[in-house]
Design a protein around this motif. Structure first.
Motif, PDB file in Angstrom:
ATOM      1  N   MET A 129       6.468  -2.775  -7.002  1.00 46.10           N
ATOM      2  CA  MET A 129       5.327  -1.864  -6.954  1.00 46.10           C
ATOM      3  C   MET A 129       4.734  -1.799  -5.550  1.00 46.10           C
ATOM      4  SD  MET A 129       3.220  -2.291 -10.500  1.00 46.10           S
ATOM      5  CE  MET A 129       2.110  -1.020  -9.923  1.00 46.10           C
ATOM      6  N   ALA A 130       4.708  -2.943  -4.873  1.00 44.13           N
ATOM      7  CA  ALA A 130       4.163  -2.964  -3.516  1.00 44.13           C
ATOM      8  C   ALA A 130       4.981  -2.070  -2.585  1.00 44.13           C
ATOM      9  CB  ALA A 130       4.139  -4.401  -2.991  1.00 44.13           C
ATOM     10  N   LYS A 131       6.302  -1.998  -2.823  1.00 43.83           N
ATOM     11  CA  LYS A 131       7.158  -1.152  -1.997  1.00 43.83           C
ATOM     12  C   LYS A 131       7.031   0.320  -2.372  1.00 43.83           C
ATOM     13  CE  LYS A 131      10.605  -4.833  -1.497  1.00 43.83           C
ATOM     14  NZ  LYS A 131      11.985  -5.265  -1.842  1.00 43.83           N
ATOM     15  N   THR A 132       6.743   0.567  -3.663  1.00 43.37           N
ATOM     16  CA  THR A 132       6.707   1.952  -4.152  1.00 43.37           C
ATOM     17  C   THR A 132       5.360   2.609  -3.918  1.00 43.37           C
ATOM     18  OG1 THR A 132       8.281   1.334  -5.872  1.00 43.37           O
ATOM     19  CG2 THR A 132       7.095   3.414  -6.173  1.00 43.37           C
ATOM     20  N   SER A 133       4.272   1.888  -4.199  1.00 41.60           N
ATOM     21  CA  SER A 133       2.929   2.475  -4.083  1.00 41.60           C
ATOM     22  C   SER A 133       2.377   2.208  -2.685  1.00 41.60           C
ATOM     23  CB  SER A 133       1.994   1.874  -5.145  1.00 41.60           C
ATOM     24  OG  SER A 133       2.011   0.464  -5.064  1.00 41.60           O
ATOM     25  N   THR A 134       2.836   3.018  -1.751  1.00 41.94           N
ATOM     26  CA  THR A 134       2.488   2.766  -0.351  1.00 41.94           C
ATOM     27  C   THR A 134       1.615   3.837   0.277  1.00 41.94           C
ATOM     28  OG1 THR A 134       4.544   3.851   0.329  1.00 41.94           O
ATOM     29  CG2 THR A 134       4.599   1.437   0.039  1.00 41.94           C
ATOM     30  N   ASN A 135       1.309   4.915  -0.436  1.00 36.41           N
ATOM     31  CA  ASN A 135       0.523   5.975   0.201  1.00 36.41           C
ATOM     32  C   ASN A 135      -0.617   6.415  -0.690  1.00 36.41           C
ATOM     33  OD1 ASN A 135       1.505   8.093  -1.654  1.00 36.41           O
ATOM     34  ND2 ASN A 135       3.470   7.748  -0.637  1.00 36.41           N
ATOM     35  N   ALA A 136      -1.455   7.282  -0.156  1.00 37.05           N
ATOM     36  CA  ALA A 136      -2.675   7.711  -0.843  1.00 37.05           C
ATOM     37  C   ALA A 136      -2.394   8.541  -2.086  1.00 37.05           C
ATOM     38  CB  ALA A 136      -3.563   8.495   0.122  1.00 37.05           C
ATOM     39  N   HIS A 137      -1.163   9.029  -2.241  1.00 34.25           N
ATOM     40  CA  HIS A 137      -0.844   9.859  -3.409  1.00 34.25           C
ATOM     41  C   HIS A 137      -0.629   9.027  -4.664  1.00 34.25           C
ATOM     42  CE1 HIS A 137      -0.465  13.416  -0.951  1.00 34.25           C
ATOM     43  NE2 HIS A 137       0.413  12.804  -0.160  1.00 34.25           N
ATOM     44  N   THR A 138      -0.442   7.745  -4.510  1.00 36.93           N
ATOM     45  CA  THR A 138      -0.054   6.896  -5.645  1.00 36.93           C
ATOM     46  C   THR A 138      -1.023   7.019  -6.805  1.00 36.93           C
ATOM     47  OG1 THR A 138       1.026   5.307  -4.193  1.00 36.93           O
ATOM     48  CG2 THR A 138       0.424   4.544  -6.395  1.00 36.93           C
ATOM     49  N   LEU A 139      -2.313   6.810  -6.538  1.00 33.22           N
ATOM     50  CA  LEU A 139      -3.280   6.838  -7.636  1.00 33.22           C
ATOM     51  C   LEU A 139      -3.387   8.236  -8.231  1.00 33.22           C
ATOM     52  CD1 LEU A 139      -5.335   5.286  -9.312  1.00 33.22           C
ATOM     53  CD2 LEU A 139      -7.081   6.012  -7.692  1.00 33.22           C
ATOM     54  N   ALA A 140      -3.301   9.282  -7.379  1.00 38.23           N
ATOM     55  CA  ALA A 140      -3.362  10.646  -7.890  1.00 38.23           C
ATOM     56  C   ALA A 140      -2.262  10.890  -8.903  1.00 38.23           C
ATOM     57  CB  ALA A 140      -3.259  11.638  -6.730  1.00 38.23           C
ATOM     58  N   LEU A 141      -1.083  10.367  -8.605  1.00 39.75           N
ATOM     59  CA  LEU A 141       0.037  10.564  -9.518  1.00 39.75           C
ATOM     60  C   LEU A 141      -0.165   9.795 -10.823  1.00 39.75           C
ATOM     61  CD1 LEU A 141       2.846  10.203  -6.844  1.00 39.75           C
ATOM     62  CD2 LEU A 141       2.129  12.318  -7.973  1.00 39.75           C
ATOM     63  N   ILE A 142      -0.686   8.578 -10.719  1.00 42.78           N
ATOM     64  CA  ILE A 142      -0.948   7.788 -11.925  1.00 42.78           C
ATOM     65  C   ILE A 142      -2.015   8.466 -12.781  1.00 42.78           C
ATOM     66  CG2 ILE A 142      -1.787   5.576 -12.795  1.00 42.78           C
ATOM     67  CD1 ILE A 142       0.987   5.478 -11.555  1.00 42.78           C
TER      68      ILE A 142
END
Length: 529
Positions: free
Chosen positions: A352-365
């Motif tokens: 997850m640390a490698k995948t969720s690396t940018n500001a879009h992560t939470l928007a997508l979740i």
């Protein structure tokens, strides 16, 4: 700034507003959700590996923190538990022990009205007889107490019918007239034989005013609590004695909800816990307001409303654990007997640390949260907040790493150390900055003075002075003693140490994400009302 904090990548907390209409990175969002689902399965397996009792205990502890239940509703919930079928005698027994402890005089008064029932309490039990009836005064200012007082008073008032039942240790008995002038003569009474005579030949004593009076303070309840618990349970359910139900009703209204939950829910089986939650749900109906999500107790109420039906009980146990029992879960994961699960959690968090690396992560979740049931949405965000907790607990070990985290995630901060304040650009007002500059100038002058003294100080004692007064921005002191910070996350109202920061910040993340979810998506808000 990099020179101070280093180049290590910080844990992203995703606290800023995000673009929820972003259409990219679907593959990444699906991968994160799959990892969260896998993490949930590993955590659930750990929770139930030794049975479900600990998970239920965690849930009950969390429920005890709810503060929105009114006194009348609180009473109604527990009274319904007491009166539901089949009879929950174990639950009633736990409650009665609590009532005995907190309201002994109330229950003692009830016992006084039923004093004749105590004949069987003393029959064939010399230990109880001596404990209750042998407290005679010595004539030096100490009066007769407890059963001794009742025995002596009854014997004088009814001496024509019971004086002969008194047994004395001496060669001859004592007359009423003699004992009246010298009450300490009762010390020569053979208490055990006398009370046994009363049990056999003086039935009026056990229903007398004198004996009843000795019971009113409730002290006798603690001679054998379990005996009296069983006695009162029979009076409640077999005789339906109104006096007991009235005392219990009043007690349930007055006793704090948290105390009742801590003492009573622990005795319930899982099916009974479900009944309790169903009753609780009748009286909580949280409103969707942004401010409420900052309160973890409100989040719990919100979860209960969405997962309170019997079919969702497993989900409720899981959500309660990942949101309210983060530390306990981490200890469980780190247990030596759970090495396989520990490695799985490490691997999931690393991916997850490698995948969720940018500001879009939470928007997508958050976007995915609109496509699932409310409880699934809360589960996703709750698991993500636990990942934040896990990473902070593992990766932030020094004051410098915490300060870098604050800066990277836009959290304004100050040290609670009285000698200094720490902040990044714009975190304090101008007067604070000016004060810091003045303090810095004073520190530089002190350093120059100390440098001159070093040539004359060869024993190294000046090092202590430097640590006390010139620990650059208190960082040395923080590293040696842990330190604590004031944060903008709670308007600088509390001092947080590195022990409490992972839980505080992960909870703050969850609160922020929930607010974003509800405030920006009317469809979600409407579905969750």
């Amino acid at each position: 700034m990099h020179g101070v904090y280093g180049e290590k990548k910080m844990v992203p907390l995703f606290l800023s507003e995000t673009n929820l209409d972003d259409k990219g990175h679907n593959e990444a969002s699906h991968q994160i959700i799959a990892l969260l689902s896998k993490l949930g399965s590993v955590i659930w397996s750990l929770m139930v590996s030794g049975g479900r009792s600990e998970a239920r205990l965690w849930l009950c502890n969390a429920v005890s923190s709810i503060t929105s239940i009114s006194p009348h509703h609180k009473r109604d919930i527990f009274m319904k538990m007491l009166t539901s079928k089949p009879t929950k005698k174990g639950f009633a027994s736990q409650l009665l022990q609590l009532v005995f402890e907190k309201r002994p005089r109330k229950t003692g008064s009830i016992l006084a009205k039923k004093s004749y029932l105590l004949e069987k309490f003393f029959q064939g039990n010399p230990k109880r007889i001596m404990q209750w009836f042998s407290n005679f005064g010595d004539g030096g200012g100490l009066e007769h107490k407890k059963g001794a007082k009742a025995l002596s008073q009854f014997a004088f008032v009814n001496r024509d019918i019971c004086w002969e039942e008194l047994e004395w240790k001496g060669k001859h008995g004592q007359s009423p007239a003699m004992v009246a002038t010298k009450p300490h003569y009762f010390l020569d009474l053979d208490v055990q034989r006398t009370v046994e005579n009363f049990l056999e030949n003086v039935p009026d004593f056990w229903s007398s005013i004198e004996f009843a009076e000795s019971l009113k303070d409730g002290e006798i309840l603690f001679m054998d609590t379990w005996f009296f618990v069983e006695l009162f349970v029979d009076l409640m359910y077999k005789e339906d004695l109104n006096d007991i139900w009235d005392v219990i009703s009043e007690f349930l209204k007055e006793e704090p909800f948290s105390s009742l939950c801590h003492h009573l829910l622990i005795s319930l089986e899982e099916s009974e816990v479900r009944i309790f939650l169903e009753l609780l749900l009748r009286y909580i109906n949280p409103r969707i307001e942004h401010k409420d999500f900052g309160n973890p107790f409100y989040v719990l109420e919100f979860i209960l409303c969405k997962c309170g039906d019997p079919e969702s009980f497993d989900m409720l146990l899981l959500l309660s654990a990942i949101i309210n029992q983060k530390r306990q879960l981490l200890r469980l994961v780190n247990d030596e007997e759970c090495q396989d699960e520990n490695e799985q959690v490490k691997d999931i968090v690393s991916q997850m640390a490698k995948t969720s690396t940018n500001a879009h992560t939470l928007a997508l979740i958050l976007k995915e949260c609109t496509k699932v049931k409310p409880e699934e949405a809360i589960k996703l965000l709750g698991l993500y907040s636990w990942v934040i907790y896990y990473r902070l607990s593992k990766e932030c070990q020094t004051p410098g790493s915490w300060e870098a985290l604050f800066v990277t995630n836009g959290i304004r901060f100050r040290t609670s150390d009285k000698y200094s304040m720490l902040h990044h650009e714009g975190s304090l007002d101008e007067s604070d900055s000016e004060a810091d500059n003045q303090a810095s100038n004073r520190r530089r002058k002190k350093r120059k003075r100390r440098k001159k003294r070093r040539d004359f100080d060869h024993d190294g004692s000046y090092d202590n002075v430097l640590l006390d007064f010139d620990a650059s921005d208190s960082r040395l002191g923080l590293q040696s003693g842990g330190g604590s910070w004031l944060l903008s996350t709670d308007d600088f109202s509390a001092s947080w140490t590195n022990v409490d920061l992972p839980e505080h910040l992960s909870n703050y993340c969850l609160s922020t994400w929930m607010k974003q979810l509800v405030s920006k998506w009317s469809i979600v808000a409407n579905a969750w009302h």
